[in-house]
Design an enzyme around this catalytic site. Structure first.
Site, PDB file in Angstrom:
ATOM      1  CB  SER A  55     -10.614  -6.965   0.687  1.00 46.73           C
ATOM      2  OG  SER A  55     -10.282  -6.644  -0.644  1.00 46.73           O
ATOM      3  CD  GLU A  82      -3.095   3.321  -3.530  1.00 43.26           C
ATOM      4  OE1 GLU A  82      -3.139   4.141  -4.467  1.00 43.26           O
ATOM      5  OE2 GLU A  82      -3.577   2.169  -3.599  1.00 43.26           O
ATOM      6  CG  HIS A 134      -1.847  -1.111   1.332  1.00 40.88           C
ATOM      7  ND1 HIS A 134      -1.464  -2.353   1.796  1.00 40.88           N
ATOM      8  CD2 HIS A 134      -3.163  -1.223   1.038  1.00 40.88           C
ATOM      9  CE1 HIS A 134      -2.500  -3.175   1.782  1.00 40.88           C
ATOM     10  NE2 HIS A 134      -3.539  -2.522   1.323  1.00 40.88           N
TER      11      HIS A 134
END
Length: 296
Positions: free
Chosen positions: A228, A133, A76
């Site tokens: 996720s 991220e 990430h």
């Protein structure tokens, strides 16, 4: 007649996650112990496997207190402050930042550094607020970048000044294009709008691929970790095409009743879903169907 069972060839780890896990496994085979800043992948079963090998997941507070150790940075990516702390605490970094993410970080940092000519220019990131991220990307701008998750949030931008739009690498291409059009239509005369499609194509291509796969089966078993964001996006795409889609994290969640009267069953997953887990799901489904056949 026994149902045909297929595993989607395009599902499973993306390049960045594969590389990060490979680096972790290499270090664990040498030392039997390795710290990782955050979950290396958003899949509980894969995390369990790596924990048994000696991987220890830590958060940023624990990272800041750690000294003289080896730490893996996942795909990430991280903000500059993480590397600064590592230097101060004598931490050896195993950097597994995805090359696609790393390239994006550099572009955003360069944009931020070069914006002195227009201090009001807004660097905007289309992404999930709080995602690892995205936090790494915002860090390249000393925290100044604006994160938006929708066209509605884009209405809060200042359209009287220049805007540069980037995207989290794993976001939907359709969503990014919608945000781009929304902003472009609202820019004031004389202002400059630049939009950069920074979505990873390996991830973006999963959408049409998984749609075709979902449309070709009576039942879709989507395998993913609940944390996720990529998994949620791909699962929703499957549901649009095939309403007979179920979401599971592990083989214990398979409902045998849902498998009845299906001539074809498709198994697919997120970029964070390991192939071995989808293969285990396939074996479990085969076992359930075989047991039902023997009862007839």
């Amino acid at each position: 007649m026994t149902a045909r069972i297929d595993i989607d060839a395009n599902s499973g780890f993306c390049f960045g996650v594969t590389t990060a896990i490979k680096k972790a496994e290499e270090e664990l085979q040498k030392d039997g112990h390795l710290y990782c800043l955050g979950d290396i992948v958003h899949n509980n079963k894969e995390m369990e496997r790596l924990r048994e090998m000696g991987l220890v997941t830590i958060d940023h507070d624990e990272f800041a207190r750690l000294h003289d150790a080896k730490v893996l940075l996942r795909a990430h990516g991280e903000p500059p402050s993480t590397y600064r702390i590592a230097r101060e605490n004598n931490l050896e970094i195993i950097d597994a930042t995805c090359p696609v993410v790393l390239k994006l970080q550099r572009r955003i940092k360069q944009e931020h550094t070069g914006k002195s000519g227009d201090k009001h220019k807004q660097i905007v990131i289309y992404g999930k607020r709080g995602h690892a991220e995205v936090m790494g990307l915002v860090g390249q701008t000393d925290g100044e970048a604006i994160v938006i998750e929708s066209t509605e949030e884009a209405d809060n931008l200042d359209y009287g000044h220049d805007i540069c739009l980037y995207s989290q690498t794993t976001k939907s291409l359709a969503g990014f294009n919608a945000v781009t059009d929304h902003i472009r239509e609202r820019m004031h005369e004389g202002t400059i709008f630049k939009s950069y499609d920074t979505i990873c194509r390996q991830v973006a291509n999963r959408m049409p691929d998984i749609s075709r796969f979902a449309a070709g089966h009576d039942l879709i078993v989507f395998v993913s970790g609940k944390k996720s964001s990529n998994g949620k996006m791909l699962y929703d795409e499957c549901r649009k095409v095939n309403a007979n889609t179920i979401f599971i994290e592990d083989i214990d969640e398979i409902d045998g009743n849902r498998l009845q009267n299906c001539s074809s069953i498709g198994i697919c997953g997120a970029t964070s879903t390991p192939k071995w887990l989808m293969e285990n799901v396939m074996k479990k489904i085969e076992s359930i169907l075989k047991a039902k056949e023997s009862q007839k």
